[in-house]
Design a protein around this motif. Structure first.
Motif, PDB file in Angstrom:
ATOM      1  N   TRP A   1       7.572   5.410   6.507  1.00 13.26           N
ATOM      2  CA  TRP A   1       6.527   4.919   5.952  1.00 13.26           C
ATOM      3  C   TRP A   1       5.103   5.498   6.357  1.00 13.26           C
ATOM      4  O   TRP A   1       4.399   5.764   5.474  1.00 13.26           O
ATOM      5  CB  TRP A   1       6.409   3.516   6.197  1.00 13.26           C
ATOM      6  CG  TRP A   1       7.401   2.423   5.548  1.00 13.26           C
ATOM      7  CD1 TRP A   1       8.412   2.913   4.572  1.00 13.26           C
ATOM      8  CD2 TRP A   1       7.734   1.163   5.780  1.00 13.26           C
ATOM      9  NE1 TRP A   1       9.217   1.669   4.215  1.00 13.26           N
ATOM     10  CE2 TRP A   1       8.916   0.836   4.885  1.00 13.26           C
ATOM     11  CE3 TRP A   1       7.392   0.284   6.754  1.00 13.26           C
ATOM     12  CZ2 TRP A   1       9.332  -0.401   4.979  1.00 13.26           C
ATOM     13  CZ3 TRP A   1       7.726  -0.847   7.089  1.00 13.26           C
ATOM     14  CH2 TRP A   1       8.890  -1.422   5.658  1.00 13.26           C
ATOM     15  N   ALA A   2       4.968   5.890   7.445  1.00 12.15           N
ATOM     16  CA  ALA A   2       3.776   6.517   8.073  1.00 12.15           C
ATOM     17  C   ALA A   2       3.715   8.017   7.072  1.00 12.15           C
ATOM     18  O   ALA A   2       2.646   8.409   6.872  1.00 12.15           O
ATOM     19  CB  ALA A   2       3.765   6.798   9.463  1.00 12.15           C
ATOM     20  N   GLY A   3       4.952   8.665   7.339  1.00 13.01           N
ATOM     21  CA  GLY A   3       4.899   9.780   6.365  1.00 13.01           C
ATOM     22  C   GLY A   3       4.571   9.800   4.820  1.00 13.01           C
ATOM     23  O   GLY A   3       3.719  10.773   4.579  1.00 13.01           O
ATOM     24  N   ILE A   4       4.991   8.854   4.165  1.00 13.07           N
ATOM     25  CA  ILE A   4       4.879   8.401   2.851  1.00 13.07           C
ATOM     26  C   ILE A   4       3.205   8.492   2.756  1.00 13.07           C
ATOM     27  O   ILE A   4       2.802   9.161   1.762  1.00 13.07           O
ATOM     28  CB  ILE A   4       5.618   7.277   2.280  1.00 13.07           C
ATOM     29  CG1 ILE A   4       7.043   7.506   2.210  1.00 13.07           C
ATOM     30  CG2 ILE A   4       5.008   7.105   0.938  1.00 13.07           C
ATOM     31  CD1 ILE A   4       7.969   6.236   1.941  1.00 13.07           C
TER      32      ILE A   4
ATOM     33  N   MET B   1      -3.159   2.365  -5.508  1.00 20.25           N
ATOM     34  CA  MET B   1      -4.364   1.315  -5.229  1.00 20.25           C
ATOM     35  C   MET B   1      -5.280   1.883  -3.834  1.00 20.25           C
ATOM     36  O   MET B   1      -4.820   1.990  -2.890  1.00 20.25           O
ATOM     37  CB  MET B   1      -4.006  -0.003  -4.680  1.00 20.25           C
ATOM     38  CG  MET B   1      -4.794  -1.057  -4.520  1.00 20.25           C
ATOM     39  SD  MET B   1      -4.012  -2.586  -3.700  1.00 20.25           S
ATOM     40  CE  MET B   1      -3.589  -1.972  -2.321  1.00 20.25           C
ATOM     41  N   GLY B   2      -6.465   1.559  -4.408  1.00 18.93           N
ATOM     42  CA  GLY B   2      -7.678   1.766  -3.170  1.00 18.93           C
ATOM     43  C   GLY B   2      -7.720   3.076  -2.300  1.00 18.93           C
ATOM     44  O   GLY B   2      -7.727   3.006  -1.108  1.00 18.93           O
ATOM     45  N   TYR B   3      -7.223   4.158  -3.013  1.00 20.88           N
ATOM     46  CA  TYR B   3      -7.395   5.425  -2.267  1.00 20.88           C
ATOM     47  C   TYR B   3      -8.588   5.869  -1.833  1.00 20.88           C
ATOM     48  O   TYR B   3      -9.726   5.510  -2.617  1.00 20.88           O
ATOM     49  CB  TYR B   3      -6.830   6.558  -3.105  1.00 20.88           C
ATOM     50  CG  TYR B   3      -7.129   8.062  -2.668  1.00 20.88           C
ATOM     51  CD1 TYR B   3      -6.263   8.509  -2.014  1.00 20.88           C
ATOM     52  CD2 TYR B   3      -8.246   8.723  -2.784  1.00 20.88           C
ATOM     53  CE1 TYR B   3      -6.422   9.732  -1.230  1.00 20.88           C
ATOM     54  CE2 TYR B   3      -8.281  10.059  -2.259  1.00 20.88           C
ATOM     55  CZ  TYR B   3      -7.503  10.421  -1.302  1.00 20.88           C
ATOM     56  OH  TYR B   3      -7.698  11.800  -0.914  1.00 20.88           O
ATOM     57  N   PRO B   4      -8.878   6.287  -0.646  1.00 18.37           N
ATOM     58  CA  PRO B   4      -7.897   6.555   0.393  1.00 18.37           C
ATOM     59  C   PRO B   4      -7.733   5.493   1.386  1.00 18.37           C
ATOM     60  O   PRO B   4      -6.822   5.664   2.058  1.00 18.37           O
ATOM     61  CB  PRO B   4      -8.640   7.831   0.964  1.00 18.37           C
ATOM     62  CG  PRO B   4     -10.211   7.482   1.067  1.00 18.37           C
ATOM     63  CD  PRO B   4     -10.358   6.584  -0.364  1.00 18.37           C
ATOM     64  N   PHE B   5      -8.356   4.159   1.234  1.00 18.56           N
ATOM     65  CA  PHE B   5      -8.145   3.386   2.204  1.00 18.56           C
ATOM     66  C   PHE B   5      -6.947   2.782   2.590  1.00 18.56           C
ATOM     67  O   PHE B   5      -6.578   2.315   3.607  1.00 18.56           O
ATOM     68  CB  PHE B   5      -9.058   2.350   2.087  1.00 18.56           C
ATOM     69  CG  PHE B   5     -10.519   2.766   1.711  1.00 18.56           C
ATOM     70  CD1 PHE B   5     -11.271   3.125   2.911  1.00 18.56           C
ATOM     71  CD2 PHE B   5     -11.235   2.801   0.694  1.00 18.56           C
ATOM     72  CE1 PHE B   5     -12.687   3.504   2.797  1.00 18.56           C
ATOM     73  CE2 PHE B   5     -12.631   3.433   0.309  1.00 18.56           C
ATOM     74  CZ  PHE B   5     -13.264   3.723   1.603  1.00 18.56           C
ATOM     75  N   SER B   6      -6.100   2.571   1.281  1.00 19.83           N
ATOM     76  CA  SER B   6      -4.832   2.003   1.297  1.00 19.83           C
ATOM     77  C   SER B   6      -3.871   2.889   2.147  1.00 19.83           C
ATOM     78  O   SER B   6      -3.068   2.487   2.957  1.00 19.83           O
ATOM     79  CB  SER B   6      -4.017   1.824  -0.019  1.00 19.83           C
ATOM     80  OG  SER B   6      -4.162   3.110  -0.654  1.00 19.83           O
ATOM     81  N   GLY B   7      -3.880   4.323   2.130  1.00 20.69           N
ATOM     82  CA  GLY B   7      -3.170   5.278   2.916  1.00 20.69           C
ATOM     83  C   GLY B   7      -3.572   5.340   4.085  1.00 20.69           C
ATOM     84  O   GLY B   7      -2.706   5.389   4.931  1.00 20.69           O
TER      85      GLY B   7
ATOM     86  N   CYS C   1       0.840  -1.337   0.088  1.00 22.48           N
ATOM     87  CA  CYS C   1       0.007  -0.059  -0.162  1.00 22.48           C
ATOM     88  C   CYS C   1       0.930   1.086   0.150  1.00 22.48           C
ATOM     89  O   CYS C   1       0.639   1.977  -0.803  1.00 22.48           O
ATOM     90  CB  CYS C   1      -0.957   0.107   1.211  1.00 22.48           C
ATOM     91  SG  CYS C   1      -2.161  -1.145   1.115  1.00 22.48           S
ATOM     92  N   ILE C   2       1.861   1.037   0.997  1.00 19.72           N
ATOM     93  CA  ILE C   2       2.889   2.458   1.057  1.00 19.72           C
ATOM     94  C   ILE C   2       3.569   2.667  -0.558  1.00 19.72           C
ATOM     95  O   ILE C   2       3.525   3.642  -0.952  1.00 19.72           O
ATOM     96  CB  ILE C   2       3.806   2.047   1.991  1.00 19.72           C
ATOM     97  CG1 ILE C   2       3.341   2.224   3.424  1.00 19.72           C
ATOM     98  CG2 ILE C   2       5.079   3.405   1.910  1.00 19.72           C
ATOM     99  CD1 ILE C   2       4.238   1.900   4.464  1.00 19.72           C
ATOM    100  N   MET C   3       4.014   1.570  -1.231  1.00 18.33           N
ATOM    101  CA  MET C   3       4.682   1.651  -2.457  1.00 18.33           C
ATOM    102  C   MET C   3       3.758   2.206  -3.451  1.00 18.33           C
ATOM    103  O   MET C   3       4.062   3.002  -4.426  1.00 18.33           O
ATOM    104  CB  MET C   3       5.208   0.391  -2.626  1.00 18.33           C
ATOM    105  CG  MET C   3       6.212  -0.261  -1.975  1.00 18.33           C
ATOM    106  SD  MET C   3       7.662   1.147  -1.767  1.00 18.33           S
ATOM    107  CE  MET C   3       8.182   1.147  -3.520  1.00 18.33           C
ATOM    108  N   THR C   4       2.453   1.969  -3.431  1.00 14.67           N
ATOM    109  CA  THR C   4       1.725   2.345  -4.485  1.00 14.67           C
ATOM    110  C   THR C   4       1.295   3.928  -4.281  1.00 14.67           C
ATOM    111  O   THR C   4       1.288   4.529  -5.304  1.00 14.67           O
ATOM    112  CB  THR C   4       0.093   1.854  -4.418  1.00 14.67           C
ATOM    113  OG1 THR C   4      -0.408   1.949  -3.310  1.00 14.67           O
ATOM    114  CG2 THR C   4       0.341   0.502  -4.951  1.00 14.67           C
TER     115      THR C   4
END
Length: 552
Positions: free
Chosen positions: A417-420, A446-452, A99-102
């Motif tokens: 990662w939390a920052g990204i 992928m899946g914005y905003p749920f993935s973030g 999720c972070i990478m997307t």
């Protein structure tokens, strides 16, 4: 007509010549060639060279996360949580990383710069957050120390020829020299380093399957050890305790977002690398943890060294079970190359982070100097100071140092990662608020905003909850310090910068999406260059090139 209106008009009524003139002359893009004295965002990349090909990006993103965490820490995780507990932890953290990478991929393809996520935080949220995230990530340069300390420990597997400090010094000098020679040399070395790591993991997976099915080793194991001594150890607490160290194993995946600033055709190469991250996590982490847990019971005393050192037991023990005694030595040698590769990658990412901080005004200007090879040589030297500190620490004990380095690095990595993912949420909010079309993004998360939201929340929960052991059964000051020391640099940097500058949150309507962004002209050019790279090649050369891309 305003610049934003013109951009909207050009996106709906496409006129290639008009766009090329406007976007090259009016709006600085990543393909522009602007003078840094103009003060625009192009100065972020001034002096650097886009020397990383598609194959470099693919293999760097693939092999960047295969290092100390997987080879040296996986066994102790299974011993702590049991095979099923460790598998669950790695699977959950692996999905979070994807999720972070997307999220990072969406921003990095839209605005490919060396500063990467700390620059995005400065630009899309507020300068204090960018300052804190950048320096926090640079503090994770202690990863260099982690890998160097691990390398010294790995060599002891054969024989103690030189003191730990001597090995650390030798390796550090070589790594600094490589990073002085420019991104092309770095990319080529990492390509082959990654290839070695990938090959050995694939071989390990094959041997692991043969061992557990009884094809080698003289015994069919299957899921026997999931019944006795069991699939879980220490219950739910054991599984949760592995989340942090599992996250450490995945750290390095974000390097693809940093390489975007020096990648050729980033609108094509970066999305391809991001899309394949999911399958890489499944193959190289989940399958590996599953096989180790099947081949070795979690109560095996060799799975985790009693003195607390990292060791290489999890991989080498499986080879010994298969009756390949010499294979264990080969594995150890390859593990040595992999941790040195990870150290090399750490120095690259931290030096580019300093470059971005310097160009953003969040670090001294001299750190932004580059040599004729496009390498930020001052930032490389400055970052390697942490490595030299490791040399002195390793005089005391490389194995003791590894435990502390792991704690510092893992927590700072989760903060990054939390920052990204958090910055990406604001990026998309501001993007939508300004009336821009999501369809114009070269790559969409992928899946914005749920993935973030999922990634940000889980990272924060892990950061806050991973130190529970310091409070039970009674408070332990040393354990508390070890678990939370990595949080201190971020808090100090953010609060200090906020009090000093008094700068406020950037309003959504005022976020700058123009300077340094990719445009239709850039995307067209990337497609054209990728197509041209296949021209003039023979049929077999084209097949070979496509095959290598697929493998990567």
């Amino acid at each position: 007509m305003s610049k934003h209106q013109l951009e909207l008009e050009s996106s709906t009524s496409y006129d290639s010549q008009k766009i090329e003139e406007y976007e090259k002359e009016k709006t600085p893009t990543y393909n522009s060639d602007h003078n840094p004295s103009t003060g625009d965002v192009e100065s972020l990349q001034h002096g650097t060279k886009r020397g990383l090909d598609a194959r470099h990006i693919q293999m760097i993103s693939l092999g960047g996360a295969i290092g100390t965490g997987l080879f040296l820490n996986s066994g102790s995780n299974i011993a702590q949580a049991g095979p099923a507990g460790a598998l669950i932890a790695y699977s959950v953290v692996g999905f979070m990383v994807y999720c972070i990478m997307t999220c990072l991929g969406e921003m990095a393809t839209f605005m490919p710069v060396s500063g990467s996520f700390n620059h995005y935080a400065t630009r899309f949220v507020e300068p204090s957050l960018g300052f804190a995230l950048g320096w926090n990530y640079w503090f994770s340069a202690v990863t260099i120390a982690t890998e160097l300390a691990a390398a010294a420990t790995i060599i002891k597997y054969w024989k103690e020829v030189l003191p730990d400090a001597a090995w650390s010094t030798i390796f550090l000098v070589v790594i600094v020299a490589v990073n002085f020679l420019g991104v092309r040399i770095y990319g080529e070395l990492e390509y082959w380093f990654a290839m070695i790591k990938i090959i050995i993991v694939i071989i390990f997976i094959i041997i692991g399957i043969l061992t557990t099915t009884g094809a080698v080793g003289g015994k069919t194991i299957g899921f026997e050890y999931w019944n006795t001594p069991g699939a879980f150890n220490n219950g739910v607490v054991g599984t949760i305790s592995v989340f942090l160290s599992a996250g450490f194993s995945f750290q390095g995946t974000e390097v693809v977002g940093i390489t975007a600033g020096e990648a050729k055709n980033p609108t094509k190469t970066v999305p391809r690398a991001i899309r394949n991250t999911f399958w890489r996590i499944i193959i190289f982490y989940v399958v590996t943890i599953l096989l180790i847990g099947m081949c070795i019971p979690f109560d095996n005393p060799d799975l985790e060294n009693p003195d607390g050192g990292p060791g290489t037991a999890s991989f080498t023990l499986v080879f010994k079970l298969a009756g390949i005694a010499a294979g264990a030595d080969v594995i150890n040698a390859i593990v040595l190359t992999s941790v040195l590769s990870a150290a090399n990658s750490s120095l690259y990412t931290t030096s580019r982070t300093l470059l971005g901080l310097s160009r953003d005004g969040n670090a001294p200007a001299f750190l932004g100097r580059v040599n004729k090879h496009g390498s930020p040589w001052v930032a490389v030297l400055f970052s390697s100071v942490v490595g030299f500190a490791c040399v002195f620490v390793s005089i005391y004990s490389a194995e003791e140092a590894f435990v502390w380095f792991l704690s510092i690095t893992a927590v700072s990595g989760f903060i990054s990662w939390a920052g990204i993912s958090g910055v990406h949420l604001r990026f998309r909010r501001a993007y939508n608020r300004q009336g821009r079309s999501v369809d114009e993004l070269p790559y969409k998360a992928m899946g914005y905003p749920f993935s973030g939201i999922f990634a940000t929340t889980l990272c924060i929960v892990i950061i806050l909850g991973q130190g529970y052991g310091a409070f039970t059964p009674s408070f332990d000051g040393e354990t508390f310090a070890m678990n939370y020391i990595g949080v201190v640099p971020f808090i100090v940097c953010y609060v200090g910068h906020k009090l000093y500058t008094r700068k406020k949150l950037i309003p959504l309507e005022e976020v700058d999406f123009e300077s340094g962004r990719v445009t239709r002209f850039d995307i067209e050019k990337d497609i054209e260059e990728v197509d041209d790279s296949m021209q003039g090649l023979s049929k077999w050369q084209r097949i070979w090139k496509k095959t290598m891309i697929i493998i990567a």
